[in-house]
Scaffold this motif. Structure first.
Motif, PDB file in Angstrom:
ATOM      1  N   ALA A  99      -6.429   3.539   2.986  1.00 31.37           N
ATOM      2  CA  ALA A  99      -5.555   4.287   2.410  1.00 31.37           C
ATOM      3  C   ALA A  99      -5.251   5.669   2.970  1.00 31.37           C
ATOM      4  N   THR A 100      -6.268   6.352   3.829  1.00 33.68           N
ATOM      5  CA  THR A 100      -6.058   7.500   4.181  1.00 33.68           C
ATOM      6  C   THR A 100      -5.280   7.301   5.500  1.00 33.68           C
ATOM      7  N   MET A 121      -1.662   6.678   4.505  1.00 38.72           N
ATOM      8  CA  MET A 121      -0.925   7.812   4.031  1.00 38.72           C
ATOM      9  C   MET A 121      -0.691   8.776   5.199  1.00 38.72           C
ATOM     10  N   THR A 122      -1.891   8.804   6.111  1.00 43.66           N
ATOM     11  CA  THR A 122      -1.495   9.834   7.348  1.00 43.66           C
ATOM     12  C   THR A 122      -0.376   9.279   8.156  1.00 43.66           C
ATOM     13  N   PHE A 161       2.245   7.774   7.314  1.00 41.73           N
ATOM     14  CA  PHE A 161       3.328   8.038   6.557  1.00 41.73           C
ATOM     15  C   PHE A 161       3.764   9.454   6.726  1.00 41.73           C
ATOM     16  N   ALA A 162       2.887  10.309   6.516  1.00 43.69           N
ATOM     17  CA  ALA A 162       2.985  11.695   6.749  1.00 43.69           C
ATOM     18  C   ALA A 162       3.639  12.076   7.753  1.00 43.69           C
ATOM     19  N   SER A 185       6.303  11.308  -6.976  1.00 38.56           N
ATOM     20  CA  SER A 185       4.676  11.117  -7.593  1.00 38.56           C
ATOM     21  C   SER A 185       4.491   9.745  -8.072  1.00 38.56           C
ATOM     22  N   GLY A 218       4.691   6.878  -5.692  1.00 33.95           N
ATOM     23  CA  GLY A 218       3.237   6.896  -5.002  1.00 33.95           C
ATOM     24  C   GLY A 218       2.196   6.552  -5.451  1.00 33.95           C
ATOM     25  N   ALA A 261      -0.013   3.432  -4.681  1.00 28.05           N
ATOM     26  CA  ALA A 261      -1.449   3.500  -4.405  1.00 28.05           C
ATOM     27  C   ALA A 261      -2.374   2.915  -5.358  1.00 28.05           C
TER      28      ALA A 261
END
Length: 328
Positions: free
Chosen positions: A89-90, A93-94, A96-97, A126, A129, A133
């Motif tokens: 997941a990290t 998301m990284t 994507f960022a 949010s 998201g 998630a």
């Protein structure tokens, strides 16, 4: 444009920072999830057949006490349960960022600016998201609280342990976990609408006095947000079943046939780290979850590790103040 050397340095630093972050955060998150998920009723309970019995989970009242208990019973491997879903997941998301915010270009100007979408936009962003998630959060929480050993790279086997046959056949049923979406939406509504509005009102023209007011509001908000976090944890680990005899979250009639080994089999301990609520006696929704936690375990259960939520509120308020000062 970036040279090959600059790109390698950037991505190497990023990978190293992510690895260090996971090494520190995974055991701490695991202890927090276990502490809040532990089911320890304070009085005599009735089983699904109506027979009286005593269901007493481990009495662990502190965050660090839970951390020590995990290490004593499950060792280092137990401390890092949930590592793989958290890491995946990290990483997602990284990526994507980086793709969405062009973090490298922004960093060259000395800071990473966030996207100002307004209160409604922030809430919708949010909410989307959270919706995306939520399955990852459910799998992470369940992998943390399960007493069974899960291989780091055995995805299909782990899914068979963590998900019921119904959930594997119909993955969207995870979103129908009674009360979970309502709890998460309430939390997002409060943090992204109420607190964000107050943040803009008080910190747009920054003064120490206004910051003190906003910081106090963030701290007092723990009284509302901490119970929601505890309820979300308890609801996320509640597995969904689909039997005709019971409601949609009760025990499957057919055995899934999984031969899984427990951590306790490999240690001198003969107990699980935490107690879990019987799957034939589930929470039936948001209000039912709140009421039964208070009635069965006491209202103090809703404030387990409240200081963790408060620290997060203080960090959030400080970061918001720094952001508004940076834009001024």
């Amino acid at each position: 444009m970036y040279t090959l050397g600059e790109s390698l340095v950037f991505y190497s630093s990023l990978i190293f920072s992510l690895a260090v972050s996971l090494a520190i955060s995974v055991p701490l998150t695991g202890a927090l999830v276990r502490l809040r998920a532990n089911y320890n009723p304070k009085a005599l309970q009735l089983d699904p057949e109506g027979n009286a019995h005593v269901h007493t989970g481990p009495i662990v009242t502190s965050f660090f006490g839970m951390l020590r208990r995990v290490y004593r019973i499950e060792g280092w491997a137990g401390l890092y349960k949930g590592l793989m879903p958290t890491a995946l997941a990290t990483v997602v998301m990284t990526i994507f960022a980086i793709a969405a915010l062009d973090s490298r270009g922004l960093a060259s100007h000395g800071r990473v600016d966030t996207i100002d979408t307004g209160i409604l936009g922030a809430f919708l962003s949010s909410a989307v998201g959270m919706f995306i998630a939520l399955p990852a959060a459910i799998l992470t929480y369940r992998s943390i609280v399960t007493p069974y050993k899960l291989p780091f790279f055995g995805l299909m086997y782990s899914l068979r342990v963590l998900l019921t046959p119904t959930e594997r056949r119909r993955p969207w049923i995870l979103y129908l976990t009674p009360g979970l979406l309502a709890t998460e939406f309430l939390r997002i509504l409060y943090t992204m609408v109420v607190l964000r509005s107050l943040r803009i009102l008080l910190l747009r023209n920054f003064t120490p006095f206004k910051f003190g007011i906003y910081l106090g509001i963030e701290i007092l908000s723990v009284a509302f947000t901490c119970p929601l976090e505890v309820m979300s944890t308890k609801l996320a680990i509640q597995r969904n079943h689909a039997t005709t005899e019971y409601n949609s979250v009760e025990q499957e009639v057919e055995d899934d046939g999984i031969e899984a080994h427990e951590y306790a089999e490999y240690s001198n301990e003969e107990e699980d780290v935490i107690g879990l609520r019987h799957e034939k006696d589930p929470y039936l929704g948001f209000l039912d979850c709140f009421k039964r936690i208070v009635d069965e375990e006491g209202w103090q259960t809703l404030y387990r590790a409240w200081w963790v939520t408060m620290l997060g509120a203080i960090v959030s308020a400080t970061a918001a103040a720094a952001q508004f000062q940076g834009f001024s």
